[in-house]
Design an enzyme around this catalytic site. Structure first.
Site, PDB file in Angstrom:
ATOM      1  N   GLU A  35      41.369  32.086  18.299  1.00 14.13           N
ATOM      2  CA  GLU A  35      41.812  31.867  19.674  1.00 14.13           C
ATOM      3  C   GLU A  35      42.587  30.548  19.779  1.00 14.13           C
ATOM      4  O   GLU A  35      42.414  29.636  18.968  1.00 14.13           O
ATOM      5  CB  GLU A  35      40.575  31.822  20.588  1.00 14.13           C
ATOM      6  N   HIS A  60      39.045  41.502  20.563  1.00 18.66           N
ATOM      7  CA  HIS A  60      37.578  41.569  20.554  1.00 18.66           C
ATOM      8  C   HIS A  60      37.044  42.229  21.814  1.00 18.66           C
ATOM      9  O   HIS A  60      37.694  42.252  22.864  1.00 18.66           O
ATOM     10  CB  HIS A  60      36.991  40.162  20.409  1.00 18.66           C
TER      11      HIS A  60
END
Length: 305
Positions: A165, A78
């Site tokens: 994550e 990201h």
């Protein structure tokens, strides 16, 4: 779920498979992608025996299911997030709601999206993304850039919770996290478990089950109808490295020597092909490009999967 995947009728799939397949086989042989001139051999993207089982279409017809590996798998970290520039944000905002910054958005549009659009090269592309806000925003920027060129065919986008994550607990306590991260570097990031969170091993295990899903999707004619389709996966730094560890079977020590890509960084897995005279079939596997290996300090691996 994300956008619906474009669907094709059995007739459309059969036509694509028969006509495009012949053209691709001829082109691949001419380009040296497959070391075979026998018309009966399998072309690059398929495994040794391409027809694994049969499925029945809604029309009651029988259509073969083919494992056709994509031309390229592009892993993307990201763009810069609010948490990347101010870790105190994790004490106030849930990790999964942390957005990208204005600088991250700008970099995504001006750099990352253009680089990935060049790698896609007007081929059909399927997106998978972690459902965290920062990854969803990054994925949308890339998809929007692809849709600007009408030659690109975005097959769809699927949210994939297994590629999120590493879990650090809920709202993070600044002092507890500083102590935990110091301990992690001493202990090793693969086995270290954060208080009320995950270890690297936990992330590795869920990445492994996602790879199983990918291989099932490699059989989906709504995705794999073009020999050179592309897969893009938008995820997080550690998760990206653990995905590579599982795919290429790195050792724990090899993993500990790797580093995350920068925000908006990409890792490119290119499909390779080799004709095997003994089995009279073409084997396809993936190799990480040289630049990605250098940046992430990846070990040299050539894996036939």
């Amino acid at each position: 779920m994300g956008n619906a995947i474009t669907t094709y009728t059995p007739e459309t799939y059969t036509e694509q498979h028969s006509e495009n397949g012949k053209k691709k086989r001829k082109q691949n042989n001419q380009n040296g992608h497959c070391h075979a001139n026998n018309e009966n051999t399998n072309y690059c993207p398929t495994i040794s025996n391409p027809i694994q089982h049969q499925r029945t279409s809604p029309l009651g017809e029988i259509a073969p299911t083919v494992i056709r590996k994509p031309k390229r798998i592009i892993l993307v970290r990201h763009e810069q997030s609010l948490g990347n520039i101010d870790e105190l944000q994790y004490t106030k905002i849930p990790d999964w709601k942390i957005p990208i910054t204005d600088a991250g958005r700008k970099h995504g549009k001006e750099v990352t999206a253009k680089n990935i659009r060049d790698l896609i090269d007007n081929k059909p592309v399927m997106f998978y993304t972690s459902p965290y806000k920062r990854t969803m925003e990054t994925c949308q920027i890339i998809m929007d850039a692809c849709k600007e060129d009408e030659r690109n065919q975005v097959l769809g986008m699927r949210e994939e919770p297994r590629m999120v994550e590493q879990q650090f607990g809920n709202f993070q306590n600044e002092e507890v996290m500083k102590k935990a991260k110091t301990e992690r570097w001493k202990y090793g990031s693969f086995f270290y478990r954060f208080p009320n969170g995950e270890s690297g091993l936990d992330v590795y295990n869920r990445a492994a089950t996602f790879i199983n899903t990918l291989f099932r999707d490699f059989c989906n004619p709504n995705i794999n109808f073009d020999d050179d389709y592309i897969v893009v996966i938008v995820t997080h730094g550690l998760t990206l490295r653990l995905f590579l560890m599982r795919w290429f079977q790195f050792s724990v020590e090899e993993f500990e020597n790797t580093v995350n890509p920068e925000n908006g960084g990409t890792v490119v897995m290119n499909r390779m092909c080799e004709y095997d005279d003994a089995s009279q079939s073409t084997k396809a596997w993936f190799e990480v490009d040289v630049e990605s290996r250098r940046k992430l300090k990846l070990p040299e691996h050539r894996q036939h999967i």
